[in-house]
Design an enzyme around this catalytic site. Structure first.
Site, mmCIF file in Angstrom:
data_model
loop_
_atom_site.group_PDB
_atom_site.id
_atom_site.type_symbol
_atom_site.label_atom_id
_atom_site.label_comp_id
_atom_site.label_asym_id
_atom_site.label_seq_id
_atom_site.Cartn_x
_atom_site.Cartn_y
_atom_site.Cartn_z
ATOM 1 N N GLU A 131 13.868 -23.143 24.132
ATOM 2 C CA GLU A 131 13.842 -21.748 23.687
ATOM 3 C C GLU A 131 12.578 -20.977 24.079
ATOM 4 O OE1 GLU A 131 14.715 -21.702 19.479
ATOM 5 O OE2 GLU A 131 16.777 -22.336 19.803
ATOM 6 N N GLU A 151 22.452 -26.131 20.900
ATOM 7 C CA GLU A 151 22.189 -26.093 19.459
ATOM 8 C C GLU A 151 23.143 -25.112 18.809
ATOM 9 O OE1 GLU A 151 18.223 -25.234 17.942
ATOM 10 O OE2 GLU A 151 17.344 -26.595 19.413
HETATM 11 C C1 FCB Z 1 16.112 -23.265 16.735
HETATM 12 C C2 FCB Z 1 15.121 -24.359 16.993
HETATM 13 C C3 FCB Z 1 15.235 -25.549 16.067
HETATM 14 C C4 FCB Z 1 15.589 -25.136 14.668
HETATM 15 C C5 FCB Z 1 16.786 -24.225 14.689
HETATM 16 C C6 FCB Z 1 17.257 -23.816 13.318
HETATM 17 O O1 FCB Z 1 15.563 -22.055 17.117
HETATM 18 O O2 FCB Z 1 15.230 -24.830 18.302
HETATM 19 O O3 FCB Z 1 14.034 -26.264 16.126
HETATM 20 O O4 FCB Z 1 14.493 -24.545 14.079
HETATM 21 O O5 FCB Z 1 16.496 -23.068 15.433
#
Ligand code: FCB
Length: 437
Positions: free
Chosen positions: A167, A351
């Site tokens: 990210e 994610e």
């Molecule tokens: C993302 C992150 C992870 C976690 C989730 C909820 O931005 O990569 O580490 O904090 O959000």
């Protein structure tokens, strides 16, 4: 769950993710201090000043955690390697214990049939490098490439896939413009420099790993759907600006060799000298792109300095984070990225998940519904022709949710932070049934 594995193409990978600082316990095994330790030690930055010294004690309990991942029926496991654990000062000396740990961890994945999906950097910058300006310093690209070489010389032979940085938006904007994450700066020049150097760092790490002969290298970006609060031209422009620095800036660098002009409108005066000369480097060919997706933001205009907008309260149901639940956004980004940036390149959802105020003995029906609706959005994208190759749930375990400490629970497995006992939640069991079917 409404979905089952057989709804997805042959070879589609299901996995769960964690990250090093959020679970390992940075007090163990000779890891160096990270800027998260000092950020957390500064009052007001993190809820109850909580930090990652023990976290989930994954450093000692990784076998049990990987047993849980395998028993759930996952195909792969997305983890990250801590720079400060491997090189406590960020440069130079290597901590043998740190390398041994990742070596054991990767072997433990393979023994359980889990494909290792590595991320080199999920935010735990060694303090010695923070002292030198961290991501503001152009030299970080070389320091980071050296770290990439050291860690991948040891475990690179067993990786399924590797991405350098988790990210870039969070590393750049959230940490240097909004100050919500370490190093907690609020400065537009720092932001512009960090946003650019996170990409030069990405690129040099890709080069370093290619030089070692590694394949299946990608990038992991996060995306938020940007919803104008109404249809006035001012609101539409405000939302477009948000979309620019959140969703289009990094993709522009990675896939088009150019940053979007509406973002440069705000950032150009603050960019590092000669940034244009780095654009060819930044566009290193990649083998896949990972998308992290959770929510949308409702954006309205204001009359302040660029980016001249506010985040507003939206009307949709929200998670424990206060994040609106908007699965349509995941379908939007998968199709939009495929059409406008990545073409035939395989995409992964790297994610997706929700935090919920889970208590033991209470079924997390909300998480099951959240995951179901988002997996359905991914399925729809595949039907629309998107080459989506895998889906990763955040997170295997309840863990350290950064500035929000241990209270926000994203895990499929509950962790009692007093006893460190692990207990699979209803969502874990529901997923394991869906994956077996
Ligand atoms: C993302 C992150 C992870 C976690 C989730 C909820 O931005 O990569 O580490 O904090 O959000």
């Amino acid at each position: 769950m409404e979905f089952k594995r057989s709804d997805f193409p042959e070879g589609f990978l299901f996995s769960a993710a964690t990250s090093s600082y959020q679970i390992e316990g940075h007090g163990f095994g000779g890891a160096g201090k990270t800027h998260w330790d000092t950020f957390a030690a500064t009052p007001g930055n993190v809820v109850r000043a909580e930090h990652g010294q023990i976290a989930c004690d994954h450093y000692h309990r990784f076998e049990e955690d990987l047993d849980l991942a395998a028993a759930m029926g996952l195909d792969a496991y997305r983890f990250s390697t801590s720079w400060a654990r491997v090189m406590p000062e960020g440069r130079g000396a290597v901590n043998a214990e740190g390398l041994d740990f990742y070596d054991r961890l990767v072997d433990a994945m393979l023994e359980r049939g889990l494909k290792p999906q590595a991320t080199l950097y999920h935010w735990e910058l060694p303090v010695a490098l923070a002292d030198l300006g961290g991501w503001r310093n152009p030299d970080i690209a070389h320091w980071f490439a050296d770290f990439a070489t050291v860690i991948m010389e040891r475990i690179g032979d067993r990786m399924f896939s590797v991405a350098p940085i988790n990210e870039p938006w969070c590393v750049g904007w959230l940490s240097h413009f909004e100050g919500h994450h370490a190093p907690g700066l609020r400065d537009i020049r720092a932001t512009a420099h960090a946003m650019h150097h996170v990409l030069t760092g990405h690129a040099r790490a890709i080069q370093a790993m290619r030089a070692l002969g590694l394949g299946n290298l990608g990038a992991v970006c996060n995306f938020e759907f940007s919803q104008p609060v109404d249809d006035t031209p001012e609101a539409v422009k405000a939302a477009r600006t948000y979309d620019g620095y959140y969703n289009r800036f990094f993709l522009g660098g990675l896939f088009k060799g150019a940053y979007p002009s509406d973002v440069l409108e705000g950032l150009e005066p603050h960019m590092p000298k000669g940034w244009q000369d780095d654009m060819a480097l930044i566009g290193q060919p990649l083998d896949w792109l990972g998308l992290n997706y959770y929510t949308r933001k409702v954006i309205g205009p204001n009359t302040g300095a660029w980016p001249s907008h506010d985040y507003l309260e939206g009307p949709l149901p929200k998670t424990q984070m206060g994040w609106e639940i908007y699965p349509e956004g995941l379908h939007y980004f998968l199709t939009w990225v495929h059409e406008h940036y990545t073409g035939d390149l395989p995409l992964f959802v790297t994610e997706n998940g929700m935090s919920n105020a889970d208590r033991l003995g209470r079924d997390d029906v909300e998480r099951i519904a959240y995951l179901d609706s988002h997996v359905a959005a991914a399925k729809l994208a595949i039907a629309d022709g998107v080459p989506l190759a895998g889906y990763t749930f955040w997170s295997l375990l309840d863990n350290y949710e950064w500035a929000l400490g241990y209270e926000k629970r994203f895990g499929l497995v509950h962790v009692d932070f007093d006893t460190l006992e692990r207990t699979p939640k209803a969502s874990y069991h529901a997923l394991s049934r869906a994956l077996a079917a």
